[in-house]
Design an enzyme around this catalytic site. Sequence first.
Site, short mmCIF file in Angstrom:
data_model
loop_
_atom_site.label_atom_id
_atom_site.label_comp_id
_atom_site.label_asym_id
_atom_site.label_seq_id
_atom_site.Cartn_x
_atom_site.Cartn_y
_atom_site.Cartn_z
N HIS A 71 46.88 27.42 52.08
CA HIS A 71 46.11 26.33 52.30
C HIS A 71 46.76 24.74 51.80
O HIS A 71 46.46 24.69 50.48
CB HIS A 71 44.71 26.19 52.61
CG HIS A 71 44.03 25.06 53.12
ND1 HIS A 71 44.47 24.61 54.27
CD2 HIS A 71 43.27 24.17 52.57
CE1 HIS A 71 43.60 23.45 54.58
NE2 HIS A 71 42.96 22.91 53.49
N ASP A 111 46.41 21.38 50.97
CA ASP A 111 46.06 20.08 51.20
C ASP A 111 47.40 19.12 50.53
O ASP A 111 47.73 19.36 49.26
CB ASP A 111 45.01 19.80 50.13
CG ASP A 111 43.73 20.69 50.63
OD1 ASP A 111 43.42 20.63 51.95
OD2 ASP A 111 43.58 21.54 50.01
N ASP A 134 39.52 24.05 57.36
CA ASP A 134 39.04 23.29 56.36
C ASP A 134 38.65 22.09 56.85
O ASP A 134 38.20 21.13 56.26
CB ASP A 134 39.67 23.07 55.16
CG ASP A 134 38.82 22.64 54.12
OD1 ASP A 134 37.76 22.97 54.18
OD2 ASP A 134 39.15 22.25 52.97
N HIS A 139 42.92 15.74 56.33
CA HIS A 139 41.24 15.86 55.66
C HIS A 139 40.96 15.50 54.43
O HIS A 139 39.83 15.41 54.33
CB HIS A 139 40.82 17.23 56.27
CG HIS A 139 41.36 18.48 55.47
ND1 HIS A 139 42.73 18.92 56.18
CD2 HIS A 139 40.98 19.04 54.71
CE1 HIS A 139 42.70 19.78 55.25
NE2 HIS A 139 41.93 20.01 54.37
#
Length: 886
Positions: free
Chosen positions: A13, A15, A125, A351
């Site tokens: 994931h 970010d 997420d 996000h």
Amino acid sequence: MTRKKAHIISHSHWDREWFLPLESLRFKLVTLMDEVEGLLDMEAGFNHFHMDGQMIMLEDYLAVKPAKREKMKQLVADGKLRIGPWYMLQDAFLTSGEANIRNLQYGLEMAKEFGHVEKIGYFPDTFGLYGQVPQLMSQAGFDTVVFGRGVNPTGFNNQVFDSAFASKYSEMFWESPDGSKVLGILLANWYSNGNEIPVEKEEAKVFWDKKLADVERFASTDEWLFMNGCDHQPVQTDLAEALEVAKELYPDVDFIHSHFERYQDAVKQSLEPEKLQTVYGELTSQQSDGWSTLANTASSRIYLKQANEKMERLLERLAEPISVIASDAGVPYPHEYLAFAWKLLMENQIHDSITACSLDEVHREMEVRFEKVEQVTMSLISNAARKLTEQITIAKTGIPITIFHAGGVEIAKTIEIELETDEIHFSEMHFEQIPDELAKLPAQTFRLETSEGVEIPVVVEPLGIHFNYDLPERKFRDSYFARKYKLTFIVENLPAVGYETLYAHAISEVEPEVEPSSALTMENRFLKVEVAANGTYTLFDKMSGIEARGLGAYEDVGDIGNEYMFKEAGDKLRVDTLQSKPEMSVLREDKLGKTIIIRHEIEIPESASAAAFAEEKRRLVWHPERQSPRSEKRIILKVATELTLNKHDKQLAVRVKIVNNADDHRFRVLFPTGVTCETHQVGSVFEVTTRPNKQAKEWTNPTSDNRKQAFVTSGNVLIATHGLPEYEVSENGDKLELTLLRAVSEIGDWGDFPAYEAECHREITADFYVFLTDGSKAINSELPAEVNALLAPVYAMQHKPSNKAKTLPENQNFAKWKAANGLVFSTFKLAKDNKRIVRFYQTATEPTILQTIHTWGKSTILEETSIGQEKTFTVRPNEIITLKGV
């Protein structure tokens, strides 16, 4: 008896920027991708790698290693590298509906260039999900959505509780307000439930005994999902060996190195639909203790939210529509440049970026990006406007000014433009002499007229003599000095989508300055406003007879939370302005209207108690348990409020300027709503949604903060805002609170990450509008469409001399449609094939009619094809309808 199948999906994931800045994480990304390539090429049993559903991850890698593009295409074509569908993983509630569509469009477009798209709606997420996700996914051709938040309540480290499930299983059906339904798969044990699988047998046995039981607890089928990865997780290089060990330990389970399309197909084949529950609309973890909804990311670094909304509206309401209009005049539609602007903006909509829960370095870079987006977007707007004004047929006298607007409905707006006259170019006179020459000219003002000769009241402010320059298409820069004036005026009926040309006539009479009255009241034919001694105001709607008193008080409260969540200081000390005596005066009063200014100096604690709060942060005390009080030391918070009511306004315009010099606090404006009620309504992504005022029985958080877009209404009060997405409505609906500022000092979440710039030591300017209405009727009224138009920007351009043929009319309205109450205009643009696109969303609870002058085909949000050739469309309740020119 069917065999259990364990689908292991390798991923990381990503970010893009968070607890490390972009380039630090890009370095780790390149290392990750190089290792993934090697495993996919060489390691038997390592078959697939999921690229987190976002194309920007691949784009960032190729920016460093562009020579790897063909290799990546090969891995995608071979089904090994699983990419798409999004361009980036956005925050759903803090980005507009059109931004969500562009995100999907550009992501799919890029993925298709690489040969294959993982056709699954992926929200691992996202901090809550808007209710129209199933409709958007269905229109895009997706029937399955995977998400990590919103249904089953989650707590610290995303631990799943044992109560208050909205769905018994991790599989469920999810239905949008329009009735669109998809299969929803909740990552009930998070997107790391198969992370770091042991190879050593004893460890593997302990690992799998727990993991298999955890998944079986929620799964409705024998197809079980294990996500082999986590945030920025390096790829597990010995995964193939670990799975062989698992197969040996559990011969009754098939361990498959899988991918999402294979997994979703297996789940759909095994489903027993009658076992599954259906969840409806928004998924925001409301059936939880209320601490980990992450709603307060809506108020962290509020200046970023304001910048984001401004850029969205410039792109959606000016750059795209004006480019369509210009394309009619022979100007090529800038598909590539618009995509560049959107993608640059999307870098800030990820996000952990737009939510403002990252390091200071991350958010400093975001501000630079926003500036770049504005430069790009304004270049697109000004270029199209200039090309259009060069071709507009104009009167022989007067200075022509063209106003561009695309709010979707005709509306009255107050316009400001800086007008230049008496240009003297450097080619005409030595530049040192020009200012003195201009200073000799007699004073002048202006009369303003429509193209039909109707005079428009205008307020003129001389701005002096200024340097400027033109950039001719085929010549070098042309510098000049000119006299400059600011013209402020009201246009009563701006076209819904189009432009209107006015004429400024210079006149020698200079109007004498009018001394404003001292009366702290304002009135036009729609509203009456009275300001009380404490700075609150009463509104009376002369059309409906509705009155609301005591509006606009301020409240300051200590905040010992973080960028993710608000936590009130332990002493519960709140400071409000209800008993204050601010300085008040009339800032302006003229033929257009009136502005009253209210100046508060509010004594508040300078911060949280330094020693106690530092110790709680050092020990990583979980935020619900923090108890630090506010500091005993006080400072003065200066707040200036401007209330404006112009002659055609149906709403009160409010501008609040806060010079923030305090730490660890939240500052709100309060609105008594006039009545009690059980629900309230808010603008959201492609819908107006009704939310309960009272939280679920599991809710323990003392606050009920929530997110909105455009507006919130409760009782008799509606607040429309520019970039202020956080609000709270009291349990009985009698008070609405709007967050203007939240100042904190750390990221929060899973460690000690200081973020002192989140204290927002800067001037914050907040703009919003106050309407009086029966809030319960907002959905089935014209209000959502009017608010949409009110918040849309306008662009005014003074014509420059041009030899181009004048083939365009002075005024044009491209909104060749008639929409019943409830339909809200969303976009006017060109599809990739240069066909016109217009999109609306329905907010009414009954079907309504959309009637058009031209023939359109009905399309989807992807705008690739259309069906039929119609002029009249029946729009279902809550439908997002896209029409494509034929």
